[in-house]
Design a protein around this motif. Structure first.
Motif, PDB file in Angstrom:
ATOM      1  N   CYS A   1       0.082 -17.192 -10.319  1.00  0.00           N
ATOM      2  CA  CYS A   1      -0.498 -18.052  -9.283  1.00  0.00           C
ATOM      3  C   CYS A   1      -1.471 -17.281  -8.402  1.00  0.00           C
ATOM      4  O   CYS A   1      -2.515 -17.807  -7.993  1.00  0.00           O
ATOM      5  CB  CYS A   1       0.607 -18.683  -8.442  1.00  0.00           C
ATOM      6  SG  CYS A   1       1.577 -19.923  -9.328  1.00  0.00           S
TER       7      CYS A   1
ATOM      8  N   MET B   1      -4.675 -16.821 -10.359  1.00  0.00           N
ATOM      9  CA  MET B   1      -5.403 -18.074 -10.528  1.00  0.00           C
ATOM     10  C   MET B   1      -5.801 -18.702  -9.197  1.00  0.00           C
ATOM     11  O   MET B   1      -6.551 -19.675  -9.168  1.00  0.00           O
ATOM     12  CB  MET B   1      -4.555 -19.083 -11.319  1.00  0.00           C
ATOM     13  CG  MET B   1      -4.231 -18.631 -12.726  1.00  0.00           C
ATOM     14  SD  MET B   1      -5.730 -18.434 -13.708  1.00  0.00           S
ATOM     15  CE  MET B   1      -5.038 -17.774 -15.235  1.00  0.00           C
TER      16      MET B   1
ATOM     17  N   ASP C   1      -3.766 -20.345  -7.296  1.00  0.00           N
ATOM     18  CA  ASP C   1      -3.093 -21.642  -7.286  1.00  0.00           C
ATOM     19  C   ASP C   1      -1.902 -21.583  -6.332  1.00  0.00           C
ATOM     20  O   ASP C   1      -0.900 -20.913  -6.602  1.00  0.00           O
ATOM     21  CB  ASP C   1      -2.612 -21.982  -8.697  1.00  0.00           C
ATOM     22  CG  ASP C   1      -2.166 -23.441  -8.824  1.00  0.00           C
ATOM     23  OD1 ASP C   1      -1.861 -24.060  -7.790  1.00  0.00           O
ATOM     24  OD2 ASP C   1      -2.139 -23.947  -9.963  1.00  0.00           O
TER      25      ASP C   1
ATOM     26  N   HIS D   1      -0.056 -24.236  -5.320  1.00  0.00           N
ATOM     27  CA  HIS D   1       0.690 -25.502  -5.367  1.00  0.00           C
ATOM     28  C   HIS D   1       2.155 -25.252  -5.023  1.00  0.00           C
ATOM     29  O   HIS D   1       2.787 -24.331  -5.568  1.00  0.00           O
ATOM     30  CB  HIS D   1       0.573 -26.130  -6.749  1.00  0.00           C
ATOM     31  CG  HIS D   1       0.957 -27.585  -6.768  1.00  0.00           C
ATOM     32  ND1 HIS D   1       2.265 -28.010  -6.678  1.00  0.00           N
ATOM     33  CD2 HIS D   1       0.193 -28.707  -6.841  1.00  0.00           C
ATOM     34  CE1 HIS D   1       2.297 -29.326  -6.719  1.00  0.00           C
ATOM     35  NE2 HIS D   1       1.061 -29.781  -6.812  1.00  0.00           N
TER      36      HIS D   1
ATOM     37  N   TYR E   1       5.379 -24.448  -7.441  1.00  0.00           N
ATOM     38  CA  TYR E   1       5.631 -23.187  -8.123  1.00  0.00           C
ATOM     39  C   TYR E   1       6.405 -22.187  -7.269  1.00  0.00           C
ATOM     40  O   TYR E   1       6.552 -21.025  -7.657  1.00  0.00           O
ATOM     41  CB  TYR E   1       4.307 -22.582  -8.587  1.00  0.00           C
ATOM     42  CG  TYR E   1       3.451 -23.548  -9.384  1.00  0.00           C
ATOM     43  CD1 TYR E   1       4.039 -24.438 -10.283  1.00  0.00           C
ATOM     44  CD2 TYR E   1       2.064 -23.592  -9.217  1.00  0.00           C
ATOM     45  CE1 TYR E   1       3.271 -25.337 -11.000  1.00  0.00           C
ATOM     46  CE2 TYR E   1       1.292 -24.495  -9.933  1.00  0.00           C
ATOM     47  CZ  TYR E   1       1.902 -25.370 -10.819  1.00  0.00           C
ATOM     48  OH  TYR E   1       1.142 -26.266 -11.526  1.00  0.00           O
TER      49      TYR E   1
ATOM     50  N   PRO F   1       3.905 -22.846 -13.748  1.00  0.00           N
ATOM     51  CA  PRO F   1       2.702 -23.620 -14.071  1.00  0.00           C
ATOM     52  C   PRO F   1       2.680 -23.955 -15.562  1.00  0.00           C
ATOM     53  O   PRO F   1       2.962 -23.082 -16.397  1.00  0.00           O
ATOM     54  CB  PRO F   1       1.562 -22.655 -13.692  1.00  0.00           C
ATOM     55  CG  PRO F   1       2.149 -21.770 -12.646  1.00  0.00           C
ATOM     56  CD  PRO F   1       3.586 -21.588 -13.052  1.00  0.00           C
TER      57      PRO F   1
ATOM     58  N   THR G   1       0.406 -24.238 -17.748  1.00  0.00           N
ATOM     59  CA  THR G   1      -0.481 -23.442 -18.590  1.00  0.00           C
ATOM     60  C   THR G   1       0.048 -22.042 -18.864  1.00  0.00           C
ATOM     61  O   THR G   1      -0.553 -21.303 -19.646  1.00  0.00           O
ATOM     62  CB  THR G   1      -1.884 -23.343 -17.948  1.00  0.00           C
ATOM     63  OG1 THR G   1      -1.752 -22.940 -16.580  1.00  0.00           O
ATOM     64  CG2 THR G   1      -2.608 -24.670 -18.026  1.00  0.00           C
TER      65      THR G   1
ATOM     66  N   ARG H   1     -10.643 -22.873   1.528  1.00  0.00           N
ATOM     67  CA  ARG H   1     -10.659 -23.163   0.095  1.00  0.00           C
ATOM     68  C   ARG H   1     -12.082 -23.175  -0.455  1.00  0.00           C
ATOM     69  O   ARG H   1     -13.045 -23.509   0.233  1.00  0.00           O
ATOM     70  CB  ARG H   1      -9.956 -24.483  -0.211  1.00  0.00           C
ATOM     71  CG  ARG H   1     -10.614 -25.744   0.319  1.00  0.00           C
ATOM     72  CD  ARG H   1      -9.805 -26.967  -0.128  1.00  0.00           C
ATOM     73  NE  ARG H   1     -10.413 -28.236   0.252  1.00  0.00           N
ATOM     74  CZ  ARG H   1     -10.075 -28.944   1.327  1.00  0.00           C
ATOM     75  NH1 ARG H   1      -9.138 -28.490   2.158  1.00  0.00           N
ATOM     76  NH2 ARG H   1     -10.661 -30.106   1.579  1.00  0.00           N
TER      77      ARG H   1
ATOM     78  N   ASN I   1      -4.952 -27.991  -1.152  1.00  0.00           N
ATOM     79  CA  ASN I   1      -3.912 -27.652  -2.125  1.00  0.00           C
ATOM     80  C   ASN I   1      -2.618 -27.220  -1.457  1.00  0.00           C
ATOM     81  O   ASN I   1      -1.558 -27.278  -2.066  1.00  0.00           O
ATOM     82  CB  ASN I   1      -4.396 -26.523  -3.036  1.00  0.00           C
ATOM     83  CG  ASN I   1      -5.238 -27.033  -4.188  1.00  0.00           C
ATOM     84  OD1 ASN I   1      -5.127 -28.188  -4.564  1.00  0.00           O
ATOM     85  ND2 ASN I   1      -6.082 -26.177  -4.720  1.00  0.00           N
ATOM     86  N   THR I   2      -2.707 -26.768  -0.197  1.00  0.00           N
ATOM     87  CA  THR I   2      -1.529 -26.232   0.473  1.00  0.00           C
ATOM     88  C   THR I   2      -0.694 -27.325   1.131  1.00  0.00           C
ATOM     89  O   THR I   2       0.518 -27.404   0.933  1.00  0.00           O
ATOM     90  CB  THR I   2      -1.945 -25.184   1.521  1.00  0.00           C
ATOM     91  OG1 THR I   2      -2.656 -24.123   0.872  1.00  0.00           O
ATOM     92  CG2 THR I   2      -0.732 -24.609   2.240  1.00  0.00           C
TER      93      THR I   2
END
Length: 310
Positions: free
Chosen positions: A29, A32, A34, A36, A39, A47, A49, A214, A222-223
């Motif tokens: 994460c 990337m 990410d 989210h 996770y 994730p 992927t 961001r 996203n947060t």
């Protein structure tokens, strides 16, 4: 002959070297970018992927690899297809992976194409399908396709050409116009960014709900999920976080090889961009860079980052 390899196992009863675990999820994460919330925390999932990540053998590899794969590669090498490039992958997810899950898998050589001609050279596309299980339950399918090929010879004129350190504005050579760069897609979600570019400002978003910065521009945070934000001008200072040197595929508006970098801004967000001011083979992770605006043609100007060899 090559078709006889279709359906033969590439790996049997494989086992992930580690169970699904929180540190690897966190590293993924962070790499990337990410954040989210699914996770992290007591009910965290991996994730989707990351499906292939839990099956990878690392530098030491797996001991359960089938000899069929090695036999196929030996045949292709013998036919002159000594180079390899990954072309694409497809994943299907059947259930989420959670910390503690033990990952097992089987892999099969799903298809071997007839000999194909590409700009890289002639060769065969080999597709491997991996069926992944978590604690014995089907978790997903991963298809990975490579091209095993014989490199095409470069024309003498192309081989002698010297790459430039940075792209030049579009000019006319004789009566032929230089091909134009693709136009960026501008929509209501990123219009403010391109408005800033026209004013020579690099604008990033800041959530007014939780103050998270961001980039690229998105309609929501996203947060915290808030749709409310404000634009903040970046200082223009940054460092190369990661990069790749593009050789293929060639595209009429670009002159490979050239470096495409993921630059981490001083504000902490990252953006994909071109590096100017240094040759492509001098770009390095950690290279300090600063913002400038490159006039590509009469209609298009782009934010890029200039590095220094010194």
């Amino acid at each position: 002959m090559l078709k006889t390899f279709e359906g033969r196992p590439a790996a049997t009863a494989g086992r992930g070297k580690d169970p699904v675990n929180e540190p690897m999820i966190r590293h993924w994460c962070e790499a990337m970018g990410d954040a989210h919330p699914a996770y992290t925390g007591p009910d965290a999932i991996a994730p989707p992927t990351m499906l292939q990540a839990w099956t990878m053998g690392g530098l030491s590899g797996h001991t359960d690899r089938s000899p069929a794969y090695e036999e196929l590669f030996d045949l292709l090498d013998g036919a002159g297809c000594t180079s390899v490039v990954a072309t694409d992958c497809e994943q299907e997810y059947l259930r989420p992976l959670r910390p503690g899950d033990v990952v097992t898998f089987d892999a099969v050589i799903e298809s071997v194409s007839a000999r194909k001609t590409t700009k890289l050279g002639t060769g065969h596309f080999v597709t491997t399908r991996m069926d992944v299980r978590a604690d014995g339950e089907p978790a997903g399918t991963h298809r990975f396709r490579i091209l095993k090929y014989a490199p095409a010879e470069k024309p003498a004129a192309q081989a002698a050409a010297q790459p430039t350190a940075e792209p030049a504005p579009e000019t006319r050579t004789g009566t032929q116009p230089r091909p134009r760069r693709p136009r960026p897609v501008v929509n209501r979600d990123n219009q403010g960014f391109w408005d800033g570019v026209r004013e020579h400002k690099l604008l990033i978003q800041r959530c007014t709900g939780c103050a998270t910065l961001r980039f690229p521009w998105l309609p929501g945070c996203n947060t915290c999920g808030s749709p409310h934000w404000e634009a903040v001008e970046a200082s223009g200072a940054g460092t190369v976080f990661s990069y790749v040197v593009m050789h293929h595929p060639p595209f009429p508006a670009f002159d490979p090889p050239y470096a495409v970098a993921l630059v981490e801004l001083a504000e902490g967000v990252r953006m994909v961009t071109n590096i100017t001011g240094v040759p492509y083979d001098k770009v390095r992770i950690g290279l300090p860079v600063h913002l400038e605006f490159l006039r590509v043609d009469e209609e298009l100007e782009l934010p890029v980052f200039r590095g220094s060899e010194g």
